[in-house]
Write a protein that holds these residues in place. Structure first.
Motif, PDB file in Angstrom:
ATOM      1  N   GLY A 123      69.492  73.574  27.535  1.00 29.22           N
ATOM      2  CA  GLY A 123      68.661  72.641  28.122  1.00 29.22           C
ATOM      3  C   GLY A 123      69.487  72.049  29.354  1.00 29.22           C
ATOM      4  N   GLY A 124      70.586  72.654  29.864  1.00 24.80           N
ATOM      5  CA  GLY A 124      71.360  72.130  30.883  1.00 24.80           C
ATOM      6  C   GLY A 124      72.494  71.067  30.572  1.00 24.80           C
ATOM      7  N   SER A 125      73.304  70.614  31.405  1.00 27.27           N
ATOM      8  CA  SER A 125      74.296  69.632  31.111  1.00 27.27           C
ATOM      9  C   SER A 125      74.888  69.084  32.374  1.00 27.27           C
ATOM     10  N   ILE A 134      76.129  79.363  30.196  1.00 25.12           N
ATOM     11  CA  ILE A 134      77.465  79.149  29.211  1.00 25.12           C
ATOM     12  C   ILE A 134      78.292  78.264  30.019  1.00 25.12           C
ATOM     13  N   VAL A 135      78.857  77.391  29.085  1.00 23.24           N
ATOM     14  CA  VAL A 135      79.930  76.398  29.712  1.00 23.24           C
ATOM     15  C   VAL A 135      81.184  76.321  28.865  1.00 23.24           C
ATOM     16  N   HIS A 139      88.120  73.584  30.771  1.00 24.31           N
ATOM     17  CA  HIS A 139      88.602  73.697  31.952  1.00 24.31           C
ATOM     18  C   HIS A 139      87.549  73.775  33.064  1.00 24.31           C
ATOM     19  N   ALA A 140      86.253  73.356  32.669  1.00 22.22           N
ATOM     20  CA  ALA A 140      85.057  73.373  33.516  1.00 22.22           C
ATOM     21  C   ALA A 140      84.450  74.866  34.158  1.00 22.22           C
ATOM     22  N   SER A 141      84.412  75.602  33.364  1.00 26.08           N
ATOM     23  CA  SER A 141      83.844  77.094  34.077  1.00 26.08           C
ATOM     24  C   SER A 141      82.585  77.318  33.484  1.00 26.08           C
ATOM     25  N   PRO A 226      81.696  69.918  22.079  1.00 23.02           N
ATOM     26  CA  PRO A 226      81.376  68.911  23.128  1.00 23.02           C
ATOM     27  C   PRO A 226      80.236  69.369  24.050  1.00 23.02           C
ATOM     28  N   THR A 227      79.588  68.067  24.750  1.00 21.89           N
ATOM     29  CA  THR A 227      78.505  68.533  25.568  1.00 21.89           C
ATOM     30  C   THR A 227      78.802  68.239  27.041  1.00 21.89           C
ATOM     31  N   CYS A 228      79.934  68.840  27.449  1.00 20.38           N
ATOM     32  CA  CYS A 228      79.998  68.460  28.850  1.00 20.38           C
ATOM     33  C   CYS A 228      78.994  69.025  29.771  1.00 20.38           C
TER      34      CYS A 228
END
Length: 228
Positions: A123-125, A134-135, A139-141, A226-228
């Motif tokens: 649903g996005g983030s 895919i997140v 480290h925010a890739s 986690p839902t970053c």
């Protein structure tokens, strides 16, 4: 339909001597099942999160993703550390089923029973910047599963490694029969050897999964996502 033809099946005992190529390495096919061991039907695969399965051995976590109405691109040319390769897209009636090794190509974050910093943000983030990515919250890739899990943003240097799927339109069932990125997986095993031995027993992470492998929703596999 097969994502990509693999080479001849290779025994796990030969991993350390395996020739690395920018393509799929074939392994014995494993039927994807639900958590009760029954064959997983395509119609049962959710679109709101990834399913976790292990292939071709117990220590290699993978994501199975149903893209839903977001069609996968086909014949995409991507590049990993072994060179250029072709990603043929997903399988299924609409090419909506895709699978990737769930080990981040930055610093090898991967789903664990305690926590998974890797997830499919259907649903996005805030990090994903839009739906269907895919997140890796470590480290925010960000990776795009519709385009072979190529890197969208972040420090990851290459796409997630794809898993070859076979779809049977008559039974609506899927199997895995190959993966890409053996050299990277060998380094993953070396890096996390102590953790993997603690979880699977000495050397257990190298054991073949056999003829079937269970697919479990990430929210049920990992205690914290986690839902970053």
């Amino acid at each position: 339909m097969k994502v990509c033809a693999g080479s001849a099946a290779l025994a796990l005992a030969n991993w350390d001597r395996m020739a690395v190529a920018a393509g799929f390495e074939a392994f014995p096919a494993a039927k994807l099942t639900n958590k009760f061991g029954a064959p997983l039907k395509g119609e049962e695969i959710p679109t709101d999160e990834a399913l976790v399965f292990f292939y071709p051995v117990a220590g290699v976590p993978c994501f199975l993703i149903n893209l839903g109405d977001r069609p996968s691109k086909s014949n995409a040319t991507l590049k990993n550390e072994d060179g250029d390769y072709q990603w043929q897209g997903g399988v299924g009636p609409k090419g909506q089923f895709v699978a990737f090794v769930a080990i981040c190509t930055h610093q090898m974050s991967y789903p664990q029973p305690e926590v998974s910093y890797m997830r499919y943000a259907a649903g996005g983030s805030e990090l994903a910047g839009g739906p269907g990515k895919i997140v890796c919250c470590a480290h925010a890739s960000v990776f795009d599963p519709t385009d072979g899990a190529k890197v969208v943003s972040g420090p990851a240097p290459m796409p997630l490694m794809p898993v070859s799927l076979v779809y049977d339109p008559i039974s609506d069932e899927l199997s895995a029969d190959g993966i890409m990125g053996m050299e990277y997986i060998k380094r993953f095993f070396k890096t996390y050897k102590a953790d993997l031995n603690a979880r699977f027993g000495p050397g257990g992470y190298r054991q073949e999964v056999g003829g079937k492998t269970a697919c479990i929703p990430l929210s049920q596999y990992s205690g914290v996502v986690p839902t970053c």
